[in-house]
Scaffold this active site. Structure first.
Site, PDB file in Angstrom:
ATOM      1  CG  ASN A   7      -1.846   1.175   1.270  1.00  0.00           C
ATOM      2  OD1 ASN A   7      -1.875   1.968   0.325  1.00  0.00           O
ATOM      3  ND2 ASN A   7      -2.603   1.305   2.339  1.00  0.00           N
ATOM      4  CE  LYS A   9      -0.519   3.221   4.580  1.00  0.00           C
ATOM      5  NZ  LYS A   9      -0.447   3.310   6.039  1.00  0.00           N
ATOM      6  CG  HIS A  93      -6.202   1.860   4.859  1.00  0.00           C
ATOM      7  ND1 HIS A  93      -5.807   2.758   5.813  1.00  0.00           N
ATOM      8  CD2 HIS A  93      -5.184   0.977   4.720  1.00  0.00           C
ATOM      9  CE1 HIS A  93      -4.592   2.435   6.227  1.00  0.00           C
ATOM     10  NE2 HIS A  93      -4.189   1.356   5.574  1.00  0.00           N
ATOM     11  CD  GLU A 165      -4.200  -2.839   7.001  1.00  0.00           C
ATOM     12  OE1 GLU A 165      -3.460  -3.376   6.194  1.00  0.00           O
ATOM     13  OE2 GLU A 165      -4.358  -1.607   7.067  1.00  0.00           O
ATOM     14  CB  SER A 211       4.295  -1.844  12.540  1.00  0.00           C
ATOM     15  OG  SER A 211       3.862  -0.517  12.793  1.00  0.00           O
ATOM     16  N   GLY A 232       2.673  -1.132   4.360  1.00  0.00           N
ATOM     17  CA  GLY A 232       2.755   0.290   4.058  1.00  0.00           C
ATOM     18  C   GLY A 232       4.203   0.732   3.949  1.00  0.00           C
ATOM     19  N   GLY A 233       4.716   1.325   5.018  1.00  0.00           N
ATOM     20  CA  GLY A 233       6.049   1.935   5.022  1.00  0.00           C
ATOM     21  C   GLY A 233       7.159   1.062   4.449  1.00  0.00           C
TER      22      GLY A 233
HETATM   23  P1  13P Z   1       2.504   0.364   7.838  1.00  0.00           P
HETATM   24  O1  13P Z   1       3.057  -0.923   7.273  1.00  0.00           O
HETATM   25  O2  13P Z   1       3.275   1.567   7.427  1.00  0.00           O
HETATM   26  O3  13P Z   1       2.284   0.259   9.316  1.00  0.00           O
HETATM   27  O4  13P Z   1       1.062   0.556   7.175  1.00  0.00           O
HETATM   28  C1  13P Z   1       0.185  -0.492   7.196  1.00  0.00           C
HETATM   29  C2  13P Z   1      -0.976  -0.171   6.353  1.00  0.00           C
HETATM   30  O5  13P Z   1      -1.662   0.807   6.563  1.00  0.00           O
HETATM   31  C3  13P Z   1      -1.253  -1.076   5.244  1.00  0.00           C
HETATM   32  O6  13P Z   1      -2.442  -0.761   4.622  1.00  0.00           O
END
Ligand code: 13P
Length: 248
Positions: A7, A9, A93, A165, A211, A232-233
């Protein structure tokens, strides 16, 4: 086969997506048992369609509007996503629920319009820290899933993935423990069993997100009932992300 979803974002301009995709395509080991989807910003989707064509990497989007078409300035429809080469779209989300005030009724409509347009769906569910601390995790997950999937036929679940999540784990560096993940995922499958069938509960794809890093990915993807991860990150930088994928 484990499902890994990035993701991105609101983090890539089209030129950065081009560089990212070229690196991912040339270095992703498609023989590895990983089903990879990259959820890019809207402005990078068509480019993604062109570059990912003929590869094993799938293109994803991060949102869509709940109506088919019409006077919704600034919004993007399911048909637009489909024609832009999107395979799967993230719906519900927590950032959209919290920051854009999306409710379960809208999320239900989004899922229906996505499926109608031939898109797969990744439905995100998860409790806030306050809900966790007041032991409301199960209740929250049940309400979110039941309201989001209201009116769907069981065979439509084949195109639905659920991602657990917990909001407190997203972008915080504080991932849920394996025990917490297994508890949440078991609860998700139980709701599907009660509302659809045991067969549906066993076969639906369930991911974990929050995370995820190369330090915890292996344990998470091998937790009971977990079919993969939504990242995400740790998906933003190709080298690190490819390393994470190799550890699945
Ligand atoms: P992180 O992996 O940055 O915590 O984000 C998770 C997320 O929102 C996946 O949709």
């Amino acid at each position: 086969m484990k499902k890994i979803v990035a993701n991105i974002k609101m983090n890539q301009t089209p030129s950065r997506s081009r560089e990212y995709l070229i690196n991912m395509i040339s270095r992703f080991d498609s023989d590895k048992n990983v089903d990879l989807t990259l959820c890019l910003p809207y402005t990078s989707l068509y480019l993604g369609k062109l570059l990912l064509n003929g590869t094993k990497i799938k293109l994803g989007a991060q949102n869509l509007h709940e109506e088919e078409c019409g006077s919704y300035t600034g919004e993007i429809s399911g048909a637009m996503l489909r024609e832009s080469g999107v395979d799967t779209v993230i719906v519900g989300h927590s950032e959209r629920r919290v920051k854009f005030k999306e409710n379960n009724n809208q999320i239900n409509k989004k899922i229906k319009v996505a499926l109608k347009n031939g898109l797969g769906v990744i439905l995100c569910v998860g409790e806030s820290l306050a809900e966790k601390n007041t032991l409301k995790t199960l209740e929250t997950l049940k309400t979110q899933i039941e309201e989001a999937l209201k009116g769907l036929y069981e065979n439509e679940l084949e195109r639905v993935t659920i991602s657990y999540e917990p909001i407190w784990a997203i972008g915080t560096g504080k991932n849920a423990t394996i025990r917490e993940i297994e508890y949440g995922v078991r609860a998700i499958r139980k709701v599907i069993e009660d509302d659809f069938s045991l067969k549906a509960a066993k076969s639906i794809t369930v991911l974990y997100g929050g995370s995820v890093t190369n330090k915890n990915i292996h344990g998470i993807t091998h937790a009971k009932g977990v079919n993969g991860a939504l990242i995400g990150g740790a998906s933003l930088e190709e080298g690190g992300f490819l390393n994470l994928i190799s550890l699945v």
